[in-house]
Design a protein around this motif. Structure first.
Motif, short mmCIF file in Angstrom:
data_model
loop_
_atom_site.label_atom_id
_atom_site.label_comp_id
_atom_site.label_asym_id
_atom_site.label_seq_id
_atom_site.Cartn_x
_atom_site.Cartn_y
_atom_site.Cartn_z
N GLN A 149 0.83 -1.20 0.00
CA GLN A 149 0.00 0.00 0.00
C GLN A 149 0.87 1.26 0.00
OE1 GLN A 149 0.16 -2.35 2.41
NE2 GLN A 149 -1.83 -2.67 3.38
N ILE B 95 -5.17 -0.72 -3.17
CA ILE B 95 -5.64 0.19 -2.12
C ILE B 95 -4.73 1.42 -2.03
CG2 ILE B 95 -5.85 0.44 0.40
CD1 ILE B 95 -6.86 -2.51 0.40
N ALA C 210 -9.48 3.26 4.11
CA ALA C 210 -8.28 2.47 3.82
C ALA C 210 -7.30 2.45 4.98
CB ALA C 210 -7.57 3.04 2.59
#
Length: 410
Positions: free
Chosen positions: A149, A187, A404
């Motif tokens: 991420q 993400i 997130a």
């Protein structure tokens, strides 16, 4: 007196025998392994993902880390690529049963199930699983994960900025298979595109496609061409060898005069492949993960369990120009650079491309986000199921950036 002396002598002999017996028993049962060492060189097996060497990213990075370990620790390293996903289990079983290897390094998520089916049968065989985890604590297993991420977040800001500079205002990604490492990239990438929107009040559209493969350049070309036709102008490659086809599609798009388009590499610095059309690459230091796993065995510091490499560990990030030059030199030595280019030419062109398409605002927003992550003010969620992953992505599409995050808020 003579009888007393005889009894004393017998007693002494008995004591000597007892002490000697204890010594022999201790020697064979508790003596340090180092006293019986044969100085046998350490032997390591590296099992690549099904894509194998030549992907210019994930597997090639694993090879780099193993080669550095081979030189630093004077060990033997053998490399194998499974013929197919269906044959991974048999291959791992065979190597484990051989007892030849001090460590078997498994490169990629697809090794997770084969390892789960094998590790308990061979408790004396050490395994290192790279880029995945069985989430089972075993004394003979090390799992090394990455905070994808965080890499995706840095790339996303710059991708959005480049799309804005070009004027298309749409970015995309050509991904491999729908597996947890790609969920995490998705993400981070989407989060930071939305973060860029929030910071600049500009609208950036977002495309994401799974090709279902890490080894099909034709599919990469087809998916990329489709995205370019949908007017995306910055494409992020997250599909191993497949996204080399995406690179070719972006290059052809430019050379055929269909418009300005840029590509972004991942894992290794891939700018050398086409420096005029690839300003940046995300870094995922598979080489460090492989090297660290081997180092644990070479230095007898085995630490089983899960290890995670993120931005603060330099395990992920964006390649700087020194990294660009390093990989350009490797490509040059293998005669893979474009005819007439030197590694210095690649660095110069990449620097010019960055200056042309990435604004100071883009760099500043990326640095700001990077510091939020490194300082621990924010941390990303790590979805454990596809359902959770989908929920996070849908929330991000609707502009909920905090969906997130597992720590902090925006």
């Amino acid at each position: 007196m003579r009888s007393l002396a005889m009894r004393t002598l017998v007693l002494v002999i008995i004591v000597v025998i007892i002490v000697a017996s204890i010594g022999v028993y201790y020697y064979y049962n508790y003596a340090s392994p180092s006293t019986t060492s044969t100085n046998k060189p350490i032997k390591v097996a590296i099992l690549f993902d099904v894509g194998g060497r030549g992907d210019l990213s994930f597997n090639d990075m694993a090879w780099l880390g193993a080669e550095k370990a081979r030189k630093d620790f004077n060990i033997q390293v053998e490399y194998t690529t499974p013929q197919s996903q269906a044959k991974m289990q048999d291959l791992l079983e065979s190597l484990s049963a051989s007892g030849e290897y001090d460590l078997i390094v498994l490169v990629g998520f697809l090794w997770t199930s084969p390892l789960n089916a094998t590790a308990d049968k061979y408790p004396n065989q050490k395994y290192a699983l790279i880029d995945s985890s069985t989430f089972i604590n075993r004394p003979n297993e090390v799992d090394i994960l990455f905070s994808e991420q965080e890499a995706g977040a840095l790339v996303g800001v710059l991708a959005a900025d480049m799309a804005s500079k070009i004027g298309c205002n749409k970015v995309g990604a050509v991904a491999g298979m729908s597996i947890p490492p790609l969920w995490r990239f998705h993400i981070g990438y989407l989060f930071s595109v939305k973060y860029y929107e929030m910071k600049t009040n500009k609208t950036i559209d977002f495309l994401w496609e799974y090709t279902g493969t890490f080894g099909d350049t034709q599919k990469g070309y087809q998916y990329a061409t489709s995205m370019l036709q949908e007017r995306a102008c910055v494409l992020y490659g997250l599909a191993g060898l497949t996204h080399v086809g995406m690179f070719d599609a972006v290059r052809d798009w430019n050379k055929q005069g269909k418009g300005v388009a840029l590509a972004i590499g991942q894992d290794a610095s891939q700018e050398w492949y086409m420096p005029r059309y690839m300003p940046i690459s995300g870094a995922k230091r598979v080489d460090i993960a492989v090297y660290d796993a081997i180092k644990m065995v070479a230095e007898n510091k085995w630490t089983p369990g899960i290890h995670v490499l993120g931005l603060k560990d330099s395990g992920v990030g964006i390649w700087d120009l020194d990294g660009v030059k390093y990989f350009a030199e490797i490509a040059y030595n293998q005669s893979k650079l474009e005819t007439g280019l030197t590694p210095d030419d690649v660095v110069r062109i990449v620097n010019e491309t960055r200056n042309t398409y990435i604004t100071e605002t883009g760099w500043n927003i990326m640095s700001e986000l990077e510091q939020l992550i490194i300082s621990g003010q924010i941390a990303f969620k790590n979805p454990s199921t596809e359902e959770e992953y989908t929920q996070i992505v849908n929330a991000l599409k609707n502009g909920d950036l905090n969906a997130a995050l597992s720590r902090g808020s925006i």
